[in-house]
Design an enzyme around this catalytic site. Sequence first.
Site, mmCIF file in Angstrom:
data_model
loop_
_atom_site.group_PDB
_atom_site.id
_atom_site.type_symbol
_atom_site.label_atom_id
_atom_site.label_comp_id
_atom_site.label_asym_id
_atom_site.label_seq_id
_atom_site.Cartn_x
_atom_site.Cartn_y
_atom_site.Cartn_z
ATOM 1 N N MET A 78 -12.946 -0.376 8.684
ATOM 2 C CA MET A 78 -11.544 0.011 8.489
ATOM 3 C C MET A 78 -11.411 0.983 7.319
ATOM 4 O O MET A 78 -12.398 1.312 6.673
ATOM 5 C CB MET A 78 -10.694 -1.230 8.237
ATOM 6 C CG MET A 78 -10.234 -1.918 9.493
ATOM 7 S SD MET A 78 -9.071 -3.231 9.078
ATOM 8 C CE MET A 78 -8.446 -3.634 10.695
ATOM 9 N N THR A 90 -4.300 -2.861 -1.010
ATOM 10 C CA THR A 90 -4.856 -2.379 0.255
ATOM 11 C C THR A 90 -6.384 -2.413 0.233
ATOM 12 O O THR A 90 -7.007 -2.088 -0.787
ATOM 13 C CB THR A 90 -4.418 -0.947 0.647
ATOM 14 O OG1 THR A 90 -5.223 -0.505 1.741
ATOM 15 C CG2 THR A 90 -4.588 0.075 -0.455
ATOM 16 N N GLN A 113 -12.189 -7.933 8.033
ATOM 17 C CA GLN A 113 -12.352 -7.278 6.721
ATOM 18 C C GLN A 113 -11.182 -7.550 5.777
ATOM 19 O O GLN A 113 -11.270 -7.338 4.579
ATOM 20 C CB GLN A 113 -12.523 -5.767 6.915
ATOM 21 C CG GLN A 113 -13.816 -5.429 7.634
ATOM 22 C CD GLN A 113 -13.820 -4.016 8.220
ATOM 23 O OE1 GLN A 113 -14.311 -3.094 7.606
ATOM 24 N NE2 GLN A 113 -13.254 -3.864 9.409
ATOM 25 N N GLY A 171 0.831 -1.204 0.000
ATOM 26 C CA GLY A 171 0.000 0.000 0.000
ATOM 27 C C GLY A 171 0.864 1.251 0.000
ATOM 28 O O GLY A 171 2.034 1.217 -0.415
ATOM 29 N N HIS A 177 -8.327 3.206 7.392
ATOM 30 C CA HIS A 177 -7.262 4.112 7.811
ATOM 31 C C HIS A 177 -7.756 5.552 7.740
ATOM 32 O O HIS A 177 -8.744 5.860 8.380
ATOM 33 C CB HIS A 177 -6.015 3.859 6.970
ATOM 34 C CG HIS A 177 -4.758 4.348 7.602
ATOM 35 N ND1 HIS A 177 -4.511 4.216 8.925
ATOM 36 C CD2 HIS A 177 -3.663 4.989 7.088
ATOM 37 C CE1 HIS A 177 -3.337 4.751 9.222
ATOM 38 N NE2 HIS A 177 -2.805 5.237 8.113
ATOM 39 N N ASP A 237 -7.945 -0.356 1.801
ATOM 40 C CA ASP A 237 -8.354 1.043 1.989
ATOM 41 C C ASP A 237 -8.644 1.763 0.668
ATOM 42 O O ASP A 237 -9.303 2.802 0.671
ATOM 43 C CB ASP A 237 -7.259 1.818 2.746
ATOM 44 C CG ASP A 237 -6.902 1.182 4.074
ATOM 45 O OD1 ASP A 237 -7.742 0.449 4.624
ATOM 46 O OD2 ASP A 237 -5.779 1.399 4.560
HETATM 47 O O1 F6P Z 1 -4.241 -0.482 5.674
HETATM 48 C C1 F6P Z 1 -5.062 -1.551 5.930
HETATM 49 C C2 F6P Z 1 -5.589 -1.496 7.327
HETATM 50 O O2 F6P Z 1 -6.399 -2.617 7.556
HETATM 51 C C3 F6P Z 1 -6.317 -0.221 7.708
HETATM 52 O O3 F6P Z 1 -7.624 -0.201 7.214
HETATM 53 C C4 F6P Z 1 -6.212 -0.251 9.209
HETATM 54 O O4 F6P Z 1 -6.271 1.051 9.732
HETATM 55 C C5 F6P Z 1 -4.858 -0.839 9.437
HETATM 56 O O5 F6P Z 1 -4.527 -1.562 8.254
HETATM 57 C C6 F6P Z 1 -4.771 -1.785 10.601
HETATM 58 O O6 F6P Z 1 -3.444 -2.108 10.780
HETATM 59 P P1 F6P Z 1 -2.897 -3.313 11.633
HETATM 60 O O7 F6P Z 1 -3.156 -4.571 10.887
HETATM 61 O O8 F6P Z 1 -1.449 -3.014 11.759
HETATM 62 O O9 F6P Z 1 -3.635 -3.298 12.919
#
Ligand code: F6P
Length: 383
Positions: free
Chosen positions: A198, A154, A308, A131, A200, A156
Amino acid sequence: MAENKTAAGKTKGSQARRPSKIRVGFLTSGGDCQALNATMRGIAKALYELFDSVEIIGIHDGYRGLMHGDWHLMQRDDFSGILTRGGTILGTSRVPFKTVRVPDENGGDKIELMKATYRKLKLDCLCVLGGNGSQKTANLLSQEGLNIIGLPKTIDNDLYGTDLTFGFQSAVDIASSVIDCIHTTAASHGRVFIIEIMGHKVGWLTLYAGMAAGADIILIPEIPYDINVVIDALKKREAQGKKFSIIAVAEGAVSKEKAALGKRAQKQAAESAPENSAVRPSVAYEIGARIQELTGQEVRVTVPGHMQRGGAPCPEDRVLASRLGARAGKLIYDGQFGRMVVIQNNEITSIPLSVSAGKLKTVDPNSSIVEEARLLGLSFGDR
Ligand code: F6P
């Protein structure tokens, strides 16, 4: 006219296929998602089609493996049966871009360590499936002289320069299924349900899942909300005789007051909030508490979280991943490095990594999809 050689050493346009060899590294970086394996399969299949001899080096756990020389030689069979497999067969890790210039625990320069592994492995090219942050590092490595191809991953969907990232459509499927399930229980109990999605710092996933599953209110970072407007929207539904309401809120959603504070103050406020306060663990609980306090309505919060990112890629993502992978193979064949494969207007093409690096693709509050959602009676909590 100068002869134009491909990475395979073939002369472009020549009919005869001459023996050609290629040695390519694959690396999956950052948060995982569906279709990482499908993408690697796509690149591998194209390489096996285009080159006579292919060696693929699987780097373990993202950039961490590249730094520490952790890898294995992959076989053709490794790419069989993985089109539908979620996660990544190579493992992944987060090495945030802001830390790549910070020396590692042994004082080593991370970028120099990565370059050393690339050279030691005698790679012709490195494919980076990642990403935003990962593609920024990919761009840096490209500027440092490595042959890099980026593949946009990603859930996102926030990578600049591509209409879609792989993982997004699968995550939309899961997030909308969650809202679908909540719908039936919300209807039985007549409660307000908040589902935190989710994404981000962007609202793509929430917007699409919310619309797909018929949420009543959608709160996304790009459109700061006013809690009183959210409550007005709930009251409007009540006045229409609706027993329940569903709010899809993006994990990065912000209130108008917070948005006015600016990014730095927002971060400080979040960090200084006591562990057990309403703002932790997440925005959905904060909004839920405010609604309960201001209306006395019963509120329930659901946070599907990493679900997700899990499970098999949906068919749309399998197609996207395969197309992006195949095109990446062709870029390698053509010796066009320092680029990221993207989809624009349903055509796969590529852009320089430097064009995308460091830019976020956000939801435009004035875009037609937002207007259409408003026409459907959806509230974004802003007016
Ligand atoms: O970038 C993908 C994502 O799932 C985001 O939507 C979320 O904020 C983040 O990663 C979560 O990160 P981690 O897996 O490090 O908790």
